[in-house]
Design a protein around this motif. Structure first.
Motif, PDB file in Angstrom:
ATOM      1  N   GLY A  54       0.747  -1.204  -0.008  1.00 27.03           N
ATOM      2  CA  GLY A  54      -0.158  -0.013  -0.086  1.00 27.03           C
ATOM      3  C   GLY A  54       0.962   1.418   0.067  1.00 27.03           C
ATOM      4  O   GLY A  54       0.389   2.271   0.290  1.00 27.03           O
ATOM      5  N   LEU A  55       2.129   1.209  -0.128  1.00 28.41           N
ATOM      6  CA  LEU A  55       3.115   2.331  -0.251  1.00 28.41           C
ATOM      7  C   LEU A  55       3.066   3.086  -1.469  1.00 28.41           C
ATOM      8  O   LEU A  55       2.866   2.299  -2.598  1.00 28.41           O
ATOM      9  CB  LEU A  55       4.308   1.946   0.402  1.00 28.41           C
ATOM     10  N   THR A  56       3.216   4.330  -1.633  1.00 29.10           N
ATOM     11  CA  THR A  56       3.585   5.086  -2.932  1.00 29.10           C
ATOM     12  C   THR A  56       5.054   4.938  -3.347  1.00 29.10           C
ATOM     13  O   THR A  56       5.823   5.355  -2.207  1.00 29.10           O
ATOM     14  CB  THR A  56       3.223   6.326  -2.547  1.00 29.10           C
ATOM     15  N   VAL A  57       5.300   4.370  -4.294  1.00 27.02           N
ATOM     16  CA  VAL A  57       6.854   3.864  -4.472  1.00 27.02           C
ATOM     17  C   VAL A  57       7.163   4.464  -5.957  1.00 27.02           C
ATOM     18  O   VAL A  57       6.167   4.351  -6.836  1.00 27.02           O
ATOM     19  CB  VAL A  57       6.931   2.035  -4.626  1.00 27.02           C
ATOM     20  N   ALA A  58       8.225   5.264  -5.848  1.00 27.98           N
ATOM     21  CA  ALA A  58       8.727   5.607  -7.201  1.00 27.98           C
ATOM     22  C   ALA A  58       9.848   4.590  -7.891  1.00 27.98           C
ATOM     23  O   ALA A  58      10.356   3.856  -7.077  1.00 27.98           O
ATOM     24  CB  ALA A  58       9.488   7.036  -6.998  1.00 27.98           C
ATOM     25  N   ASP A  59      10.208   4.445  -8.933  1.00 30.50           N
ATOM     26  CA  ASP A  59      10.831   3.600  -9.779  1.00 30.50           C
ATOM     27  C   ASP A  59      12.224   3.964  -9.439  1.00 30.50           C
ATOM     28  O   ASP A  59      13.258   3.123  -9.567  1.00 30.50           O
ATOM     29  CB  ASP A  59      10.772   3.647 -11.265  1.00 30.50           C
ATOM     30  N   ASP A  60      12.691   5.353  -9.020  1.00 35.42           N
ATOM     31  CA  ASP A  60      14.223   5.520  -8.852  1.00 35.42           C
ATOM     32  C   ASP A  60      14.314   6.596  -7.934  1.00 35.42           C
ATOM     33  O   ASP A  60      13.081   7.288  -7.316  1.00 35.42           O
ATOM     34  CB  ASP A  60      14.827   6.066 -10.228  1.00 35.42           C
ATOM     35  N   VAL A  61      15.544   7.251  -7.745  1.00 32.89           N
ATOM     36  CA  VAL A  61      15.785   8.150  -6.656  1.00 32.89           C
ATOM     37  C   VAL A  61      15.216   9.258  -7.285  1.00 32.89           C
ATOM     38  O   VAL A  61      14.512  10.152  -6.422  1.00 32.89           O
ATOM     39  CB  VAL A  61      17.272   8.162  -6.485  1.00 32.89           C
ATOM     40  N   ALA A  62      15.378   9.851  -8.468  1.00 33.82           N
ATOM     41  CA  ALA A  62      14.897  10.922  -9.033  1.00 33.82           C
ATOM     42  C   ALA A  62      13.486  11.205  -8.986  1.00 33.82           C
ATOM     43  O   ALA A  62      12.907  12.389  -8.401  1.00 33.82           O
ATOM     44  CB  ALA A  62      15.217  11.074 -10.446  1.00 33.82           C
ATOM     45  N   GLY A  63      12.623  10.201  -9.024  1.00 28.86           N
ATOM     46  CA  GLY A  63      11.210  10.310  -8.775  1.00 28.86           C
ATOM     47  C   GLY A  63      10.892  10.368  -7.640  1.00 28.86           C
ATOM     48  O   GLY A  63       9.904  11.023  -7.153  1.00 28.86           O
ATOM     49  N   CYS A  64      11.517   9.486  -6.524  1.00 29.02           N
ATOM     50  CA  CYS A  64      11.192   9.570  -5.214  1.00 29.02           C
ATOM     51  C   CYS A  64      11.424  11.037  -4.645  1.00 29.02           C
ATOM     52  O   CYS A  64      10.690  11.449  -3.806  1.00 29.02           O
ATOM     53  CB  CYS A  64      12.119   8.689  -4.389  1.00 29.02           C
ATOM     54  N   VAL A  65      12.445  11.602  -4.773  1.00 25.74           N
ATOM     55  CA  VAL A  65      12.760  12.854  -4.124  1.00 25.74           C
ATOM     56  C   VAL A  65      12.307  14.429  -4.858  1.00 25.74           C
ATOM     57  O   VAL A  65      12.525  15.142  -4.079  1.00 25.74           O
ATOM     58  CB  VAL A  65      14.296  13.085  -3.842  1.00 25.74           C
ATOM     59  N   ALA A  66      11.920  14.080  -5.882  1.00 23.56           N
ATOM     60  CA  ALA A  66      11.561  15.510  -6.819  1.00 23.56           C
ATOM     61  C   ALA A  66      11.070  16.432  -6.203  1.00 23.56           C
ATOM     62  O   ALA A  66      11.245  17.769  -5.983  1.00 23.56           O
ATOM     63  CB  ALA A  66      10.846  15.017  -8.026  1.00 23.56           C
ATOM     64  N   ASP A  67       9.990  16.101  -5.315  1.00 23.55           N
ATOM     65  CA  ASP A  67       8.958  16.948  -4.661  1.00 23.55           C
ATOM     66  C   ASP A  67       9.170  17.120  -3.015  1.00 23.55           C
ATOM     67  O   ASP A  67       8.177  17.579  -2.260  1.00 23.55           O
ATOM     68  CB  ASP A  67       7.459  16.965  -5.051  1.00 23.55           C
ATOM     69  N   ALA A  68      10.103  16.167  -2.547  1.00 23.25           N
ATOM     70  CA  ALA A  68      10.180  16.134  -1.193  1.00 23.25           C
ATOM     71  C   ALA A  68      10.836  17.407  -0.368  1.00 23.25           C
ATOM     72  O   ALA A  68      11.316  18.178  -0.820  1.00 23.25           O
ATOM     73  CB  ALA A  68      11.456  14.980  -1.061  1.00 23.25           C
ATOM     74  N   GLY A  69      10.291  17.293   1.016  1.00 24.42           N
ATOM     75  CA  GLY A  69      10.549  18.620   1.820  1.00 24.42           C
ATOM     76  C   GLY A  69      11.684  17.817   2.546  1.00 24.42           C
ATOM     77  O   GLY A  69      12.472  18.481   3.398  1.00 24.42           O
ATOM     78  N   LEU A  70      11.593  16.401   2.801  1.00 27.97           N
ATOM     79  CA  LEU A  70      12.522  15.939   3.608  1.00 27.97           C
ATOM     80  C   LEU A  70      13.066  14.562   3.001  1.00 27.97           C
ATOM     81  O   LEU A  70      12.189  13.738   2.876  1.00 27.97           O
ATOM     82  CB  LEU A  70      11.968  15.412   5.096  1.00 27.97           C
ATOM     83  N   VAL A  71      14.100  14.286   2.960  1.00 33.41           N
ATOM     84  CA  VAL A  71      14.674  12.836   2.450  1.00 33.41           C
ATOM     85  C   VAL A  71      15.471  12.097   3.458  1.00 33.41           C
ATOM     86  O   VAL A  71      16.253  12.490   4.108  1.00 33.41           O
ATOM     87  CB  VAL A  71      15.705  13.234   1.255  1.00 33.41           C
ATOM     88  N   VAL A  72      15.053  10.857   3.543  1.00 31.47           N
ATOM     89  CA  VAL A  72      15.716   9.848   4.618  1.00 31.47           C
ATOM     90  C   VAL A  72      16.440   8.820   3.781  1.00 31.47           C
ATOM     91  O   VAL A  72      15.972   8.099   2.749  1.00 31.47           O
ATOM     92  CB  VAL A  72      14.414   9.158   5.266  1.00 31.47           C
TER      93      VAL A  72
END
Length: 337
Positions: A54-72
């Motif tokens: 049920g998680l929202t998952v991106a295919d790569d780092v670029a897609g994951c962090v593009a709109d992030a306010g906090l990156v873990v």
């Protein structure tokens, strides 16, 4: 924000890069608490498993962090240079970067090399199991646990505040704000050296001629003393070697103390001092103080100039941060029950 509260609709998106035991557990917990969280992992199979969960998952780092306010960053240290470079290339300049690793100094070195040093605040949730991988992760693993958060003297207070809000808010945790050096020395004593000692206990039995009999007789003391030795050995080896500067001298003291016990046993001398050396710790209760223990007086630390250093001073002396408001950090000392 109160502990465990659902995030505001305008709260920043959290990107979790790496979906192993800790990264997966964090992503599950944040999603369960209503946080806008996006995750990714280098493994396609792990990404698929996270989507099924049920998680929202991106295919790569670029897609994951593009709109992030906090990156873990929840990847192994060996992968940190490449991942940090990817984050630096694709995350917004406003995004704060943190991590969940058990060693802090080496991570800071890697994120600085990637150009993320001014955005980085270290973090380490003091929780885990002997298992690994996304399938072993669960939201409850990181719910309400103690975290260490580490800073250097030049930390941006707003970056620190972002990490404290996450941990004391949706993660419902408490925080010791420390320097990297204090964290790494303490982690060597309460985590990394115990892993080495547990491994040696298991090694001793594995190589004994009465191994099968011993394992058949093993009960609570052996189970408790060797539990972490059943962790993936490669993961344990990496953790210990990454903190070698603090683990090696701590192990030397362990060896010296054990040599004294051996000498006393062989000469029929007293072993009293060895078995009573930790009496002061025993008298205060089993450390660490469990989450939810009764707090002493709550101190309101104003978020004025120099407040990160003020938290480091208090937390190095044993206090923890339990909440953050727009104007104050709430700090308590926890007393054993």
């Amino acid at each position: 924000m109160s502990a465990g509260a659902t995030e505001r609709e305008d709260a920043p998106r959290v990107a979790v890069v790496g979906l192993g035991l800790i990264g997966g557990s964090l992503a599950r917990l944040l999603a369960a608490r209503g946080v806008d969280v996006v995750a990714t992992d280098v493994s396609a199979a792990t990404r698929a498993a996270a989507r099924r969960a049920g998680l929202t998952v991106a295919d790569d780092v670029a897609g994951c962090v593009a709109d992030a306010g906090l990156v873990v960053l929840a990847t192994p240290l060996r992968a940190m240079p490449a991942v940090a470079a990817d984050v630096a290339a694709h995350a917004p300049a406003s995004a704060t970067v943190t991590d969940v690793g058990s060693v802090k100094g080496p991570v800071r070195t890697e994120v600085r090399a990637a150009g993320l040093g001014d955005r980085y605040v270290g973090a380490h949730p003091m929780a885990g199991t002997e298992h690994s991988g996304f399938d072993a992760s669960e939201a409850g693993l990181l719910d309400g646990v103690r975290w260490a958060v580490t800073v250097d003297p030049g930390v941006d207070p707003a970056r620190l505040a972002a990490v404290l809000e996450l941990v004391t808010g949706p993660c419902a945790g408490t925080v010791a704000v420390l320097t990297d050096e204090v964290h790494d020395e303490a982690a060597a004593l309460v985590s990394h050296v115990p892993h080495v000692v547990a491994t040696q206990l298991l090694n001793a039995v594995a190589g004994a001629p009465v191994r099968d009999v011993a394992l058949g007789l093993a009960a609570g003391s052996f189970r408790d003393g060797t539990r972490v030795a059943f962790t993936d050995p490669a993961r344990t080896e990496a953790m210990v070697t990454q903190n070698a500067a603090w683990v090696a001298p701590a192990l030397r003291k362990v060896v010296r103390d054990l040599e004294l016990v051996i000498e006393a046993l062989e000469t029929n001398a007293s072993t009293h001092a060895f078995f009573r050396a930790a009496d002061a710790v025993r008298q205060t209760g089993r450390p660490p103080v469990p989450a939810g223990a009764a707090p002493t007086a709550v101190e309101q630390v104003p978020l004025t100039a120099g407040w990160p250093a003020a938290l480091v001073e208090r937390c190095t002396a044993g206090a923890v941060v339990v909440g953050l408001t727009p104007t104050h950090a709430e700090v308590v000392r926890l007393a054993p029950r």
